[in-house]
Design a protein around this motif. Sequence first.
Motif, PDB file in Angstrom:
ATOM      1  N   LEU A  45       0.832  -1.203   0.000  1.00  0.00           N
ATOM      2  CA  LEU A  45       0.000   0.000   0.000  1.00  0.00           C
ATOM      3  C   LEU A  45       0.866   1.252   0.000  1.00  0.00           C
ATOM      4  CD1 LEU A  45      -2.751  -1.056   2.582  1.00  0.00           C
ATOM      5  CD2 LEU A  45      -2.922  -1.023   0.086  1.00  0.00           C
ATOM      6  N   LEU A  46       1.945   1.228   0.784  1.00  0.00           N
ATOM      7  CA  LEU A  46       2.842   2.381   0.818  1.00  0.00           C
ATOM      8  C   LEU A  46       3.519   2.583  -0.535  1.00  0.00           C
ATOM      9  CD1 LEU A  46       4.497   1.876   4.336  1.00  0.00           C
ATOM     10  CD2 LEU A  46       2.685   3.478   3.699  1.00  0.00           C
ATOM     11  N   HIS A  47       3.877   1.478  -1.182  1.00  0.00           N
ATOM     12  CA  HIS A  47       4.487   1.577  -2.510  1.00  0.00           C
ATOM     13  C   HIS A  47       3.506   2.177  -3.509  1.00  0.00           C
ATOM     14  CE1 HIS A  47       6.893   0.608  -6.021  1.00  0.00           C
ATOM     15  NE2 HIS A  47       5.845  -0.009  -6.540  1.00  0.00           N
ATOM     16  N   LEU A  48       2.232   1.802  -3.365  1.00  0.00           N
ATOM     17  CA  LEU A  48       1.215   2.348  -4.259  1.00  0.00           C
ATOM     18  C   LEU A  48       1.103   3.857  -4.096  1.00  0.00           C
ATOM     19  CD1 LEU A  48      -1.197   2.004  -6.220  1.00  0.00           C
ATOM     20  CD2 LEU A  48      -2.634   1.594  -4.219  1.00  0.00           C
ATOM     21  N   LEU A  49       1.122   4.322  -2.846  1.00  0.00           N
ATOM     22  CA  LEU A  49       0.963   5.751  -2.586  1.00  0.00           C
ATOM     23  C   LEU A  49       2.174   6.555  -3.034  1.00  0.00           C
ATOM     24  CD1 LEU A  49      -0.722   5.649   0.948  1.00  0.00           C
ATOM     25  CD2 LEU A  49      -1.813   6.065  -1.262  1.00  0.00           C
ATOM     26  N   SER A  57      -2.957   8.425 -12.301  1.00  0.00           N
ATOM     27  CA  SER A  57      -4.328   7.903 -12.332  1.00  0.00           C
ATOM     28  C   SER A  57      -5.279   8.814 -11.564  1.00  0.00           C
ATOM     29  CB  SER A  57      -4.364   6.492 -11.739  1.00  0.00           C
ATOM     30  OG  SER A  57      -3.504   5.621 -12.444  1.00  0.00           O
ATOM     31  N   LEU A  58      -4.801   9.321 -10.418  1.00  0.00           N
ATOM     32  CA  LEU A  58      -5.640  10.192  -9.599  1.00  0.00           C
ATOM     33  C   LEU A  58      -6.019  11.457 -10.357  1.00  0.00           C
ATOM     34  CD1 LEU A  58      -6.943  10.875  -6.867  1.00  0.00           C
ATOM     35  CD2 LEU A  58      -4.746  11.857  -6.167  1.00  0.00           C
ATOM     36  N   PHE A  59      -5.029  12.100 -10.980  1.00  0.00           N
ATOM     37  CA  PHE A  59      -5.313  13.328 -11.725  1.00  0.00           C
ATOM     38  C   PHE A  59      -6.155  13.043 -12.965  1.00  0.00           C
ATOM     39  CE2 PHE A  59      -1.511  14.962  -9.413  1.00  0.00           C
ATOM     40  CZ  PHE A  59      -2.144  16.028  -8.795  1.00  0.00           C
ATOM     41  N   SER A  60      -6.010  11.851 -13.525  1.00  0.00           N
ATOM     42  CA  SER A  60      -6.849  11.478 -14.668  1.00  0.00           C
ATOM     43  C   SER A  60      -8.309  11.373 -14.243  1.00  0.00           C
ATOM     44  CB  SER A  60      -6.375  10.148 -15.262  1.00  0.00           C
ATOM     45  OG  SER A  60      -5.061  10.252 -15.760  1.00  0.00           O
ATOM     46  N   VAL A  61      -8.522  10.767 -13.088  1.00  0.00           N
ATOM     47  CA  VAL A  61      -9.887  10.655 -12.574  1.00  0.00           C
ATOM     48  C   VAL A  61     -10.463  12.038 -12.290  1.00  0.00           C
ATOM     49  CG1 VAL A  61     -11.281   9.841 -10.624  1.00  0.00           C
ATOM     50  CG2 VAL A  61      -9.544   8.349 -11.632  1.00  0.00           C
ATOM     51  N   ILE A  62      -9.640  12.912 -11.706  1.00  0.00           N
ATOM     52  CA  ILE A  62     -10.100  14.275 -11.437  1.00  0.00           C
ATOM     53  C   ILE A  62     -10.442  14.987 -12.741  1.00  0.00           C
ATOM     54  CG2 ILE A  62      -9.404  16.536 -10.541  1.00  0.00           C
ATOM     55  CD1 ILE A  62      -7.705  15.064  -8.469  1.00  0.00           C
ATOM     56  N   GLY A  63      -9.598  14.786 -13.758  1.00  0.00           N
ATOM     57  CA  GLY A  63      -9.859  15.409 -15.055  1.00  0.00           C
ATOM     58  C   GLY A  63     -11.161  14.929 -15.668  1.00  0.00           C
ATOM     59  N   VAL A  64     -11.406  13.625 -15.568  1.00  0.00           N
ATOM     60  CA  VAL A  64     -12.666  13.081 -16.078  1.00  0.00           C
ATOM     61  C   VAL A  64     -13.845  13.658 -15.307  1.00  0.00           C
ATOM     62  CG1 VAL A  64     -14.041  10.975 -16.308  1.00  0.00           C
ATOM     63  CG2 VAL A  64     -11.619  10.963 -16.935  1.00  0.00           C
ATOM     64  N   GLY A  65     -13.668  13.810 -13.996  1.00  0.00           N
ATOM     65  CA  GLY A  65     -14.732  14.392 -13.184  1.00  0.00           C
ATOM     66  C   GLY A  65     -15.048  15.821 -13.589  1.00  0.00           C
ATOM     67  N   VAL A  66     -14.013  16.609 -13.845  1.00  0.00           N
ATOM     68  CA  VAL A  66     -14.223  17.994 -14.283  1.00  0.00           C
ATOM     69  C   VAL A  66     -14.917  18.019 -15.639  1.00  0.00           C
ATOM     70  CG1 VAL A  66     -13.052  20.123 -14.974  1.00  0.00           C
ATOM     71  CG2 VAL A  66     -12.274  18.861 -12.949  1.00  0.00           C
ATOM     72  N   LEU A  67     -14.497  17.131 -16.537  1.00  0.00           N
ATOM     73  CA  LEU A  67     -15.122  17.065 -17.859  1.00  0.00           C
ATOM     74  C   LEU A  67     -16.597  16.699 -17.748  1.00  0.00           C
ATOM     75  CD1 LEU A  67     -14.905  17.089 -20.947  1.00  0.00           C
ATOM     76  CD2 LEU A  67     -14.198  14.685 -20.838  1.00  0.00           C
ATOM     77  N   LEU A  68     -16.900  15.726 -16.889  1.00  0.00           N
ATOM     78  CA  LEU A  68     -18.296  15.338 -16.693  1.00  0.00           C
ATOM     79  C   LEU A  68     -19.112  16.481 -16.113  1.00  0.00           C
ATOM     80  CD1 LEU A  68     -17.930  11.694 -15.295  1.00  0.00           C
ATOM     81  CD2 LEU A  68     -18.785  12.388 -17.540  1.00  0.00           C
TER      82      LEU A  68
END
Length: 213
Positions: A45-49, A57-68
């Motif tokens: 989990l620490l390696h993932l963070l 991936s996090l910023f991609s999700v945020i970008g998709v959210g803004v687009l939606l």
Amino acid sequence: SLGTVVTERLLDAVCILLITGGTFLLQMPVFVRFFSETGTKIPSLLHLLTSPWFYVSLFSVIGVGVLLYYLLRMLSFYEKVKGVVRSVWEGVMSLRQVDHIGLFVFYTVAIWVCYFLHFYLTFFCFDFTSSLSLQAGLVMFVGGTFAVIVPTPNGAGPWHFAVITMMMLYGVSDADASMFALIVHGIQTLLVIVLGVYGWLHAMWVNRNATRP
């Protein structure tokens, strides 16, 4: 209103996070062992963070959210969604209008204390759990609380797995832990059904009397 319901759930989330944090600090070795035996490795989990791909991936999700968000503004039901969001926000802000905020906080804490006692007091019904400590009860309570997030009827399955696994970490045998989980969860589910039927019948009785001339 919807906002009030959401606010109540947010307060519940804050309470369980505080309980989880305190319990984790008190019983950290138990949680580490639980994660290890269930295949959830903390170093992973620490390696993932710390991985750059996680943040990509996090910023991609945020970008998709803004687009939606901007796409929704162009659709006809945007105003309906906006109304729901406004209702939620008004419910959150309604906390400022609570006359007795201290009493409100007291009742919130008392409800969670009752939740815990509802589970912990069952330890004294069995010889093999009567000697378990309050901290052990908190560990299993936290594990069971997060387990019921899985969408199954009253947490059946995930709750049993979490409680049985954690109970075995405290030296209870698999058979005894399984029996405990089945009996306690069954009684709790039965209580929910009985109270639900009572509430339904009571509501029907009240509505019938209210409609009489």
